[in-house]
Motif scaffolding. Structure first.
Motif, PDB file in Angstrom:
ATOM      1  N   ARG A  80       1.439  11.356   1.948  1.00 41.43           N
ATOM      2  CA  ARG A  80       0.906  12.478   2.901  1.00 41.43           C
ATOM      3  C   ARG A  80       1.475  13.632   2.425  1.00 41.43           C
ATOM      4  N   ALA A 138      -1.995  13.393   9.464  1.00 41.88           N
ATOM      5  CA  ALA A 138      -3.335  12.811   9.826  1.00 41.88           C
ATOM      6  C   ALA A 138      -3.158  11.511  10.078  1.00 41.88           C
ATOM      7  N   GLY A 139      -4.033  10.979  10.913  1.00 41.32           N
ATOM      8  CA  GLY A 139      -4.001   9.332  11.162  1.00 41.32           C
ATOM      9  C   GLY A 139      -2.959   8.625  11.785  1.00 41.32           C
ATOM     10  N   SER A 140      -2.452   7.723  11.134  1.00 39.73           N
ATOM     11  CA  SER A 140      -1.524   6.828  11.846  1.00 39.73           C
ATOM     12  C   SER A 140      -0.317   7.584  11.869  1.00 39.73           C
ATOM     13  N   ARG A 187     -14.967   5.778  10.373  1.00 40.87           N
ATOM     14  CA  ARG A 187     -13.943   5.505  11.414  1.00 40.87           C
ATOM     15  C   ARG A 187     -14.025   6.247  12.875  1.00 40.87           C
ATOM     16  N   ASP A 247      -4.089  13.029   2.733  1.00 40.90           N
ATOM     17  CA  ASP A 247      -3.408  11.926   2.424  1.00 40.90           C
ATOM     18  C   ASP A 247      -4.366  11.241   1.435  1.00 40.90           C
ATOM     19  N   PHE A 248      -3.636  10.042   1.071  1.00 42.84           N
ATOM     20  CA  PHE A 248      -4.251   8.892   0.172  1.00 42.84           C
ATOM     21  C   PHE A 248      -3.457   7.623  -0.235  1.00 42.84           C
ATOM     22  N   LYS A 249      -4.116   6.474  -0.449  1.00 41.39           N
ATOM     23  CA  LYS A 249      -3.367   5.181  -0.541  1.00 41.39           C
ATOM     24  C   LYS A 249      -3.627   4.816  -1.986  1.00 41.39           C
ATOM     25  N   VAL A 304       1.122   4.928   0.582  1.00 41.34           N
ATOM     26  CA  VAL A 304       0.196   5.994   1.091  1.00 41.34           C
ATOM     27  C   VAL A 304       1.342   7.257   0.768  1.00 41.34           C
ATOM     28  N   ASP A 338      -1.357  -4.679   7.907  1.00 34.80           N
ATOM     29  CA  ASP A 338      -0.776  -3.814   7.013  1.00 34.80           C
ATOM     30  C   ASP A 338       0.352  -3.145   7.678  1.00 34.80           C
ATOM     31  N   GLU A 358       0.948  -1.221  -0.022  1.00 40.36           N
ATOM     32  CA  GLU A 358       0.023  -0.133  -0.038  1.00 40.36           C
ATOM     33  C   GLU A 358       0.856   1.217  -0.084  1.00 40.36           C
ATOM     34  N   ASP A 418     -13.033   6.513   0.374  1.00 41.87           N
ATOM     35  CA  ASP A 418     -12.721   5.604   1.245  1.00 41.87           C
ATOM     36  C   ASP A 418     -11.125   5.495   1.560  1.00 41.87           C
ATOM     37  N   GLY A 419     -10.131   5.791   0.423  1.00 39.76           N
ATOM     38  CA  GLY A 419      -8.673   5.851   0.600  1.00 39.76           C
ATOM     39  C   GLY A 419      -8.219   7.148   0.599  1.00 39.76           C
ATOM     40  N   CYS A 420      -8.907   8.243   0.814  1.00 37.99           N
ATOM     41  CA  CYS A 420      -8.292   9.468   0.901  1.00 37.99           C
ATOM     42  C   CYS A 420      -8.821  10.225   1.940  1.00 37.99           C
ATOM     43  N   ARG A 421      -7.731  11.186   2.509  1.00 35.29           N
ATOM     44  CA  ARG A 421      -8.467  12.108   3.456  1.00 35.29           C
ATOM     45  C   ARG A 421      -8.897  13.312   2.728  1.00 35.29           C
TER      46      ARG A 421
HETATM   47  N1  UDP Z   1      -5.672   4.064   4.012  1.00 31.75           N
HETATM   48  C1  UDP Z   1      -6.507   3.152   3.025  1.00 31.75           C
HETATM   49  N2  UDP Z   1      -6.289   1.789   3.244  1.00 31.75           N
HETATM   50  C2  UDP Z   1      -5.601   1.431   4.351  1.00 31.75           C
HETATM   51  C3  UDP Z   1      -4.785   2.210   5.332  1.00 31.75           C
HETATM   52  C4  UDP Z   1      -4.866   3.498   4.976  1.00 31.75           C
HETATM   53  O1  UDP Z   1      -7.253   3.364   2.042  1.00 31.75           O
HETATM   54  O2  UDP Z   1      -5.483   0.019   4.563  1.00 31.75           O
HETATM   55  C5  UDP Z   1      -5.666   5.230   3.584  1.00 31.75           C
HETATM   56  C6  UDP Z   1      -6.474   6.159   4.500  1.00 31.75           C
HETATM   57  O3  UDP Z   1      -7.904   6.240   3.958  1.00 31.75           O
HETATM   58  C7  UDP Z   1      -5.622   7.579   4.458  1.00 31.75           C
HETATM   59  C8  UDP Z   1      -4.262   7.111   4.197  1.00 31.75           C
HETATM   60  O4  UDP Z   1      -4.295   6.028   3.636  1.00 31.75           O
HETATM   61  O5  UDP Z   1      -6.356   8.406   3.450  1.00 31.75           O
HETATM   62  C9  UDP Z   1      -3.239   7.187   5.562  1.00 31.75           C
HETATM   63  O6  UDP Z   1      -3.950   6.246   6.367  1.00 31.75           O
HETATM   64  P1  UDP Z   1      -3.248   6.031   7.650  1.00 31.75           P
HETATM   65  O7  UDP Z   1      -2.014   5.435   7.643  1.00 31.75           O
HETATM   66  O8  UDP Z   1      -3.321   7.290   8.478  1.00 31.75           O
HETATM   67  O9  UDP Z   1      -4.172   5.083   8.433  1.00 31.75           O
HETATM   68  P2  UDP Z   1      -5.465   4.959   9.376  1.00 31.75           P
HETATM   69  O10 UDP Z   1      -5.400   6.421  10.267  1.00 31.75           O
HETATM   70  O11 UDP Z   1      -6.594   5.357   8.252  1.00 31.75           O
HETATM   71  O12 UDP Z   1      -5.510   3.902   9.951  1.00 31.75           O
END
Ligand code: UDP
Length: 266
Positions: free
Chosen positions: A94, A98-100, A219, A175-177, A92, A129, A90, A200-203
């Motif tokens: 950024r 944000a997020g993780s 979430r 961010d996005f994946k 990512v 992951d 994956e 689903d996969g973007c902020r």
């Molecule tokens: N993301 C995703 N699928 C995943 C993990 C992350 O689409 O399995 C996307 C998520 O929507 C965000 C970006 O990747 O836009 C970064 O996600 P992050 O690592 O911050 O993880 P999260 O906080 O979503 O657990």
């Protein structure tokens, strides 16, 4: 519709065998999951909207020379794509913390990063992951050096394009994946963009209000996720029927307060 062979069922999509060899049908579900599927739910109409948004984005990316798996949309919830060998990474991208990454590095959500950052995660649900370094990718042979250079270059181009595209409709791309796959042509293989690009996969944050217009609403139990996805689709202009007339009309006015009222302070 005739019976088709299901190849795979994921968290948000089902893959069916396509009509010709080397093709696959992606069916977009309304199912939503978060935190490695510990949280499960439904976002009504999400599949229809993500199918449209992903079609829109992949089509435009192909116009700037990004090779993608997208062939054409088939109906409300399905699109025909090229079959690829998925690279189990994956990617990512950024722009803003944000997020993780905030938890991992003690950053404050919303802080602009000094420059765009690309991170890699190993695509393996049973391990959640995990974040990996490029050294892991080379060591375990998940992708070779040349493929990684192509992936990083495409990820940056996609980011630049999407930042501009979303800025044009008043949305900040946080961010996005991305996911990539290999296609083979005789002895040669090349890497193309696969999977989907959707809320689903973007902020995605509203530029003016900071309102979250993405899966973080689900979430983080913010509510208004259906309206948020509809809002992104509406601003992109993809909620139109084929003949140009407004196919699905959403009255957002009733939800505006709800969306704003449930705005996260994080
Ligand atoms: N993301 C995703 N699928 C995943 C993990 C992350 O689409 O399995 C996307 C998520 O929507 C965000 C970006 O990747 O836009 C970064 O996600 P992050 O690592 O911050 O993880 P999260 O906080 O979503 O657990």
């Amino acid at each position: 519709m005739s019976r088709r062979r299901q190849i795979y069922e994921g968290k948000a999509k089902i893959l069916y065998e396509g009509p010709e060899p080397g093709t696959i049908i992606q069916y977009f579900k309304d199912d939503a999951t978060a935190f490695n599927a510990e949280k499960k739910g439904t976002i009504n109409g999400k599949g229809v909207i993500n199918n449209r948004i992903s079609e829109f984005v992949f089509t435009r990316l192909s116009h700037i020379g990004i090779p993608t798996h997208f062939i054409r949309r088939l109906n409300m919830r399905e699109q025909l794509v090229r079959q690829v060998e998925i690279i189990p990474i994956e990617v990512v991208v950024r722009n803003v913390a944000a997020g993780s990454i905030c938890k991992r590095l003690g950053l404050t959500e919303g802080d602009q990063l000094p420059h765009t950052l690309i991170e890699y995660c190993y695509k393996e649900d049973s391990l959640g992951d995990p974040l990996i370094a490029e050294e892991h990718i080379a060591c375990f042979g998940w992708a070779n050096n040349e493929e990684m250079q192509d992936i990083a270059a495409m990820a940056i181009r996609v980011n630049d394009f999407l930042c501009g595209m979303f800025a044009g409709i008043g949305i900040r791309l946080i961010d996005f994946k991305l996911e990539f796959g290999r296609i083979y042509d005789g002895d040669y293989s090349r890497v193309i963009l696969a999977d989907e690009i959707s809320p689903d996969g973007c902020r995605l944050w509203d530029i003016e209000t900071g309102e979250k217009l993405d899966k973080d609403r689900f979430r983080r139990d913010l509510g208004g996720e259906e309206e948020a996805y509809q809002e992104v689709a509406r601003r992109l202009g993809v909620l139109q029927s084929e003949d140009g007339s407004p196919g699905e009309v959403f009255d957002l006015s009733a939800h505006r307060g709800k969306l704003r009222g449930s705005k996260s302070k994080s």
